[in-house]
Design a protein around this motif. Sequence first.
Motif, short mmCIF file in Angstrom:
data_model
loop_
_atom_site.label_atom_id
_atom_site.label_comp_id
_atom_site.label_asym_id
_atom_site.label_seq_id
_atom_site.Cartn_x
_atom_site.Cartn_y
_atom_site.Cartn_z
N ASP A 1 -62.68 58.08 53.24
CA ASP A 1 -63.86 59.19 52.63
C ASP A 1 -64.55 59.57 51.46
N VAL A 2 -64.22 58.68 50.73
CA VAL A 2 -64.33 58.56 49.79
C VAL A 2 -65.97 57.95 49.20
N LEU A 3 -66.18 56.88 50.05
CA LEU A 3 -67.29 55.93 50.13
C LEU A 3 -67.61 56.15 51.09
N LEU A 4 -67.56 56.63 51.96
CA LEU A 4 -68.24 57.04 53.83
C LEU A 4 -69.00 58.34 54.26
N PRO A 5 -70.30 58.47 54.61
CA PRO A 5 -71.11 59.18 54.69
C PRO A 5 -70.80 60.83 55.82
N PHE A 6 -68.96 60.60 55.99
CA PHE A 6 -68.85 60.94 56.99
C PHE A 6 -66.58 60.83 56.79
N PRO B 1 -77.64 56.64 51.60
CA PRO B 1 -78.61 57.90 51.20
C PRO B 1 -78.24 58.86 49.94
N SER B 2 -76.73 58.30 49.76
CA SER B 2 -75.86 58.35 48.48
C SER B 2 -76.50 57.94 47.45
N GLY B 3 -76.75 57.12 47.18
CA GLY B 3 -77.18 55.55 46.36
C GLY B 3 -75.99 55.03 46.83
N LYS B 4 -75.07 54.93 47.46
CA LYS B 4 -74.43 53.56 47.32
C LYS B 4 -74.40 52.65 48.03
N THR B 5 -74.28 51.61 47.31
CA THR B 5 -74.27 49.91 48.38
C THR B 5 -73.04 49.56 48.40
N LEU B 6 -72.78 49.34 50.51
CA LEU B 6 -70.89 48.71 50.23
C LEU B 6 -71.54 47.10 50.72
N ALA B 7 -70.70 46.26 50.17
CA ALA B 7 -70.81 44.47 51.22
C ALA B 7 -69.39 44.55 52.09
N VAL C 1 -60.78 43.75 62.08
CA VAL C 1 -60.98 44.64 60.72
C VAL C 1 -61.97 44.47 59.89
N LEU C 2 -62.97 46.20 58.99
CA LEU C 2 -63.71 45.61 58.74
C LEU C 2 -63.46 46.60 57.11
N THR C 3 -63.92 45.32 56.53
CA THR C 3 -63.40 45.79 54.85
C THR C 3 -65.11 45.56 54.23
N GLY C 4 -65.07 46.52 53.79
CA GLY C 4 -66.08 46.69 52.97
C GLY C 4 -65.73 47.24 51.45
N ARG C 5 -66.91 46.63 50.52
CA ARG C 5 -66.41 47.40 49.26
C ARG C 5 -67.55 47.37 48.48
N ASP C 6 -67.62 48.73 47.41
CA ASP C 6 -67.98 49.23 46.46
C ASP C 6 -69.26 48.39 45.77
N ILE C 7 -70.05 47.63 45.64
CA ILE C 7 -71.03 47.43 44.84
C ILE C 7 -72.29 47.77 43.84
#
Length: 546
Positions: A134-139, A180-186, A203-209
């Motif tokens: 909810d914090v990192l994704l655009p939805f 679009p928020s400018g955040k990049t996730l690996a 499972v999908l994992t995403g790291r805020d880089i």
Amino acid sequence: MNTISEDMLNKIYNPIIVCNSTGQVLYTNSIMNSFFEYAKIKILKNIQDLDIDFNYEDILEKGTSHRSILINGLLCPVSIHRLTAQSNSLNIMYMFDSSVINNKTVENVINDIDEVIVIFNELGIIEKMNELCDVLLPFNRCEALGQSIYEISQRGLVKDPIIIDMLKIKEKIYRNVKYPSGKTLAYTAIPFFHNNGDLKGGVLTGRDITRLIKLQTSINLDIKQPETIEYISQSKVIDNIKKMVIRAAAYDSSIFITGESGVGKEIIARMIYNYSSRREKPFITINCGAIPSELLESEFFGYEEGTFTGAKRGGRKGLLEEAHGGTIFLDEIGELPLPMQTKILRVLQENEFTRIGGTTPIRLNIRYISATNISDAELHNSKRFRQDLYYRLNVIPIKIPPIKDRKEDIFPLIKYFLDFYNKKYNRCLRFSPIAIKILYKYDWPGNIRELKNMIERLIVLAANDVISEDDLSIFMNLSEPENPLNDMPSVTINGHSNLNTVYGIVDQIMIPKAIEKYGSVVTASKELGVNPCTIHRKIKSGCIKL
């Protein structure tokens, strides 16, 4: 326990532990290993660490009993059974209720992880998402939970989702996504399989880089750059080049350096300058390929006042004049247009030039070092390079081979850049043995420059202190994240050219041998330089068979 018994128990969905009469743990099935991983429990050696009421004689007398055991604050129902081993001795089997891996347990665990976590089934239906989504994704999670990734994509919530690609090829996939928020996730998408080999989900994992990428581009510490140091090597060929450099530096003969892009031609040029008697005089570098053709003459020769509109009052010195008494380094000289080559040849012949708009010749005393990455064939093509200029500059030729032809230089280069960037970014990273082997086998088409940039990228972006093969796959090519390591050479190992397949072969050979040798996953993982959770995950998914 024999192999058949273990195989049968591993097919049971309930978590299982088997121990002997003293409580020593003999076997845990993959579901139990997964639960230990989720609950952050270290490798279990004795059942009494979980069940303080363990009593071998009492269990034998009762045959089968049912009770609950408290594990990390979770009350876990368990049935306890006698189990006949191959030696006809009686072991004890703890079969936990499948509720220990229910939704609540998994949700509690994934919400403690500082990465985006998305769990989905073989149809692409999203079953679980942690709160960080909810914090990192655009939805929001409520827009995706229980929905198919295909429907989510059609609704425009995500574009080209990595989950769909993973479901197609049924292999681990890496991708970096900028929102679009400018955040990049690996992102890393990992498939899970049933024991029969059918896809179970993933499972999908995403790291805020985002912060780390900004750090990489914004940090500007006052530390000497590695390009200015001595040429790092231990190969015989470079040792011979260094000896030639020291001998040649004592004289003013023109030197012509050739080699692929990134091999360190400028470092060799600076070594020549530093060992020469001109080291207290100017060292002027001219990148011949970076100057627009219409500005070449004014940059090289300068101009007199009033020569053209906008000309600097009093005129301007050219780079040749700035280098008087010192050394000029003509980098990428093969990119000079033929008319400009003619003018440079005249300067070499006469040791003088005239500013644009001027009439008075200016005498020069310069030592020339030139460099190019164009091929020998192009250098000897008169339509590309004036042959009389080439022979004027090529008094002492120095050819630097690519690092793929001097593999023994890779390790000292890795060590140097690793130490340098660890110090620069206040980190303490090292490579796992498998990662080192991958770096050694890689052909490095960008040579030292590519190796240096890759290590800096890893130092900035790697989350763990040990850089693994997964980190290499994610970060070795940020410019094309959907195709990591796409510059790897076309080679085959055991008939396979796909790196994931090759990694799997290595895993299947090394991990079981290490566990057998050291007796536990924890010790084996330390020797292999990987996280024990990684080994448990590979065992659970069926990639590794013990």
